[in-house]
Motif scaffolding. Structure first.
Motif, mmCIF file in Angstrom:
data_model
loop_
_atom_site.group_PDB
_atom_site.id
_atom_site.type_symbol
_atom_site.label_atom_id
_atom_site.label_comp_id
_atom_site.label_asym_id
_atom_site.label_seq_id
_atom_site.Cartn_x
_atom_site.Cartn_y
_atom_site.Cartn_z
ATOM 1 N N GLY A 298 0.787 -1.233 0.000
ATOM 2 C CA GLY A 298 0.000 0.000 0.000
ATOM 3 C C GLY A 298 0.815 1.277 0.000
ATOM 4 O O GLY A 298 0.252 2.358 -0.185
ATOM 5 N N SER A 299 2.131 1.178 0.200
ATOM 6 C CA SER A 299 2.953 2.389 0.233
ATOM 7 C C SER A 299 3.470 2.717 -1.164
ATOM 8 O O SER A 299 3.363 1.917 -2.092
ATOM 9 C CB SER A 299 4.129 2.200 1.197
ATOM 10 N N ASP A 300 4.028 3.928 -1.306
ATOM 11 C CA ASP A 300 4.711 4.326 -2.529
ATOM 12 C C ASP A 300 6.218 4.165 -2.304
ATOM 13 O O ASP A 300 6.739 4.463 -1.222
ATOM 14 C CB ASP A 300 4.421 5.782 -2.881
ATOM 15 N N VAL A 301 6.926 3.701 -3.321
ATOM 16 C CA VAL A 301 8.362 3.518 -3.195
ATOM 17 C C VAL A 301 9.058 4.109 -4.423
ATOM 18 O O VAL A 301 8.501 4.086 -5.527
ATOM 19 C CB VAL A 301 8.729 2.031 -3.033
ATOM 20 N N GLU A 302 10.241 4.659 -4.194
ATOM 21 C CA GLU A 302 11.018 5.257 -5.289
ATOM 22 C C GLU A 302 12.342 4.535 -5.429
ATOM 23 O O GLU A 302 13.096 4.407 -4.464
ATOM 24 C CB GLU A 302 11.263 6.750 -5.043
ATOM 25 N N LEU A 303 12.630 4.054 -6.638
ATOM 26 C CA LEU A 303 13.893 3.396 -6.953
ATOM 27 C C LEU A 303 14.762 4.394 -7.713
ATOM 28 O O LEU A 303 14.310 4.995 -8.694
ATOM 29 C CB LEU A 303 13.651 2.142 -7.788
ATOM 30 N N GLN A 304 16.013 4.568 -7.273
ATOM 31 C CA GLN A 304 16.886 5.591 -7.837
ATOM 32 C C GLN A 304 18.006 4.974 -8.672
ATOM 33 O O GLN A 304 18.594 3.967 -8.273
ATOM 34 C CB GLN A 304 17.494 6.456 -6.729
ATOM 35 N N CYS A 305 18.293 5.625 -9.803
ATOM 36 C CA CYS A 305 19.319 5.137 -10.722
ATOM 37 C C CYS A 305 20.107 6.327 -11.263
ATOM 38 O O CYS A 305 19.524 7.298 -11.759
ATOM 39 C CB CYS A 305 18.650 4.376 -11.866
ATOM 40 N N TYR A 306 21.444 6.250 -11.168
ATOM 41 C CA TYR A 306 22.336 7.317 -11.657
ATOM 42 C C TYR A 306 23.019 6.834 -12.930
ATOM 43 O O TYR A 306 23.599 5.744 -12.972
ATOM 44 C CB TYR A 306 23.369 7.663 -10.594
ATOM 45 N N ILE A 307 22.960 7.670 -13.999
ATOM 46 C CA ILE A 307 23.457 7.263 -15.316
ATOM 47 C C ILE A 307 24.435 8.309 -15.846
ATOM 48 O O ILE A 307 24.169 9.514 -15.784
ATOM 49 C CB ILE A 307 22.294 7.088 -16.314
ATOM 50 N N GLU A 308 25.570 7.823 -16.391
ATOM 51 C CA GLU A 308 26.493 8.660 -17.143
ATOM 52 C C GLU A 308 26.646 8.045 -18.530
ATOM 53 O O GLU A 308 26.908 6.840 -18.647
ATOM 54 C CB GLU A 308 27.859 8.758 -16.457
ATOM 55 N N SER B 298 1.207 2.765 -4.534
ATOM 56 C CA SER B 298 0.260 1.822 -3.885
ATOM 57 C C SER B 298 0.680 0.383 -4.136
ATOM 58 O O SER B 298 0.026 -0.373 -4.880
ATOM 59 C CB SER B 298 -1.165 2.049 -4.404
ATOM 60 N N LEU B 299 1.786 -0.014 -3.529
ATOM 61 C CA LEU B 299 2.366 -1.338 -3.765
ATOM 62 C C LEU B 299 1.357 -2.455 -3.540
ATOM 63 O O LEU B 299 0.656 -2.492 -2.522
ATOM 64 C CB LEU B 299 3.574 -1.545 -2.852
ATOM 65 N N ALA B 300 1.280 -3.354 -4.529
ATOM 66 C CA ALA B 300 0.467 -4.574 -4.450
ATOM 67 C C ALA B 300 1.419 -5.770 -4.435
ATOM 68 O O ALA B 300 2.599 -5.645 -4.776
ATOM 69 C CB ALA B 300 -0.464 -4.643 -5.655
#
Length: 414
Positions: free
Chosen positions: A263-273, A324-326
């Motif tokens: 039910g929560s929101d999650v953010e996945l982070q990615c750094y690109i060069e 809204s994770l399922a």
């Protein structure tokens, strides 16, 4: 009978004599007329220049004039001559040179002016104001024409190289006097010169010379370089050259293992060069499809939001927000970047995190290598029910507490 001697040929102008001297002259003239019955004969006064002919330094395209003031011209004539070419430009007010930019004006008294409009480089030289006496009398003035700097068009206005290669920029400028050329980076960033091994040899803010050569370039050498030409004649001019450094994409995720409750929101982070510009994407690992372990890239929809934030011209953050994770949202996500030189990707394992009343976290549901490591988590890694745990569960939001537990698990995995 008294004979009066005639006045000398170069008699002084009466207008320049003192009052007492003038009175003596008048008395002498009166006595001469009374005795001889004739006016005394005076010699003709020679023409004379009242001021020197000036020198001028003029910017190309401006107007300029020389002023020649001659007294006692009588029947003589004033001529203008270009000394270096011996060309007669004008006699009195009559133009001889077929140059529409030249003209002469006369104030009907003693002043002649030679006008040069829209001055050009070939107008430089020495100009003579001459009176046709015998011997002739003349005076000279010099005209110097200065030209603002101008950068000569080059074949290319930028350069590119693979990382570790070399870049050579050339910038030529014209002008009078000869311009000085220097190089500066945009935003005053340093210019770095390196040894053969890539080690820094010299770091400067500016570099003087028409050629800028950078060897063993790195990605942080990328950007705009300005060639600036100046010679003291406004305006100073510049030209922008853009340097590109190309390399295979590099991809890093901030966390390889992320836990979040349902039910929560999650953010996945990615750094690109990457350079040249790459195609970047998020995708989901699909373990049910053995022919292709990675599904098509994820697209923007109410479930997924993908944002890109530029850091500089070759790097950015690409974040994936899952709302809204399922249960079906848990698994492995892939951040990928591909350009003309190659492809690179990095994975994030998203697992389910649940909080129980006694302070234990239920086993997460993940896929991939990260979960294999997490399954072997020793018992000591699990937080025991304690006063500290009770305090944290009462005072921390569930998402922050879940993140704390995930961090502890990830640390003990290694």
């Amino acid at each position: 009978m008294v004979v009066f001697v005639r006045l000398r040929k170069n008699i002084i102008d009466k207008h320049m004599l003192s009052p007492s001297t003038k009175a003596a002259c008048w008395l002498t003239t009166f006595l001469s007329v009374f005795v001889t019955g004739e006016m005394p004969i005076q010699a003709e006064v020679e023409p004379e220049f009242l001021q020197a002919l000036e020198n001028h330094t003029v910017t190309q395209g401006r107007d300029v004039h020389f002023t020649c003031v001659v007294n006692h011209l009588s029947n003589y004539r004033v001529a203008w001559i270009k000394s270096d070419s011996k060309a007669i430009l004008a006699i009195h007010t009559n133009m001889v040179a077929l140059n529409p930019r030249l003209s002469v004006t006369y104030n009907n008294h003693n002043t002649w002016k030679l006008h040069v409009s829209n001055v050009q480089a070939n107008d430089s030289g020495t100009y003579m104001c001459q009176v046709n006496t015998d011997p002739m009398k003349s005076q000279m003035g010099h005209l110097s024409v200065v030209i603002p700097p101008d950068i000569v068009d080059s074949i290319t206005e930028g350069s590119s190289a693979r990382e570790g290669g070399s870049v050579r920029l050339t910038c030529s400028a014209t002008g009078v006097p000869a311009p000085t050329v220097m190089w500066r980076r945009e935003h005053n960033r340093p210019i770095v010169f390196r040894h053969d091994g890539g080690r820094e040899r010299k770091v400067v803010e500016t570099h003087k010379g028409e050629v800028l050569e950078l060897s063993h370039v790195q990605r942080n050498d990328m950007g705009a370089y300005y060639c600036i030409a100046s010679n003291g004649v406004p305006p100073t001019v510049s030209r922008r050259y853009h340097v590109q450094v190309h390399f295979i994409p590099q991809v890093k995720v901030t966390n390889q293992l992320v836990g979040a409750p349902l039910g929560s929101d999650v953010e996945l982070q990615c750094y690109i060069e990457a350079s040249p510009k790459a195609m970047n994407s998020w995708s989901r690992e699909d373990l049910s499809n053995f022919a292709a372990l990675v599904s098509d890239k994820l697209l923007e929809n109410p479930k997924f939001r993908i944002t890109e934030t530029s850091v500089n011209e070759y790097s950015l953050w690409m974040n994936l927000t899952i709302k809204s994770l399922a249960p079906s949202d848990y698994g492995t996500y892939v951040c990928a970047s591909v350009n003309a030189l190659g492809k690179m990707e990095s994975q994030v394992s998203l697992h389910r995190l649940e909080l129980s009343m006694n302070g234990y976290a239920d086993e997460p549901m993940v896929s991939g290598a990260a979960w294999q490591r997490a399954r072997n988590l020793p018992a000591r890694a699990r937080p025991a029910a304690s006063h500290a745990h009770q305090y944290l569960t009462q005072h921390l939001p569930p998402q922050l507490y879940a993140l704390l537990l995930t961090t502890l698990q990830y640390v003990h995995t290694f």
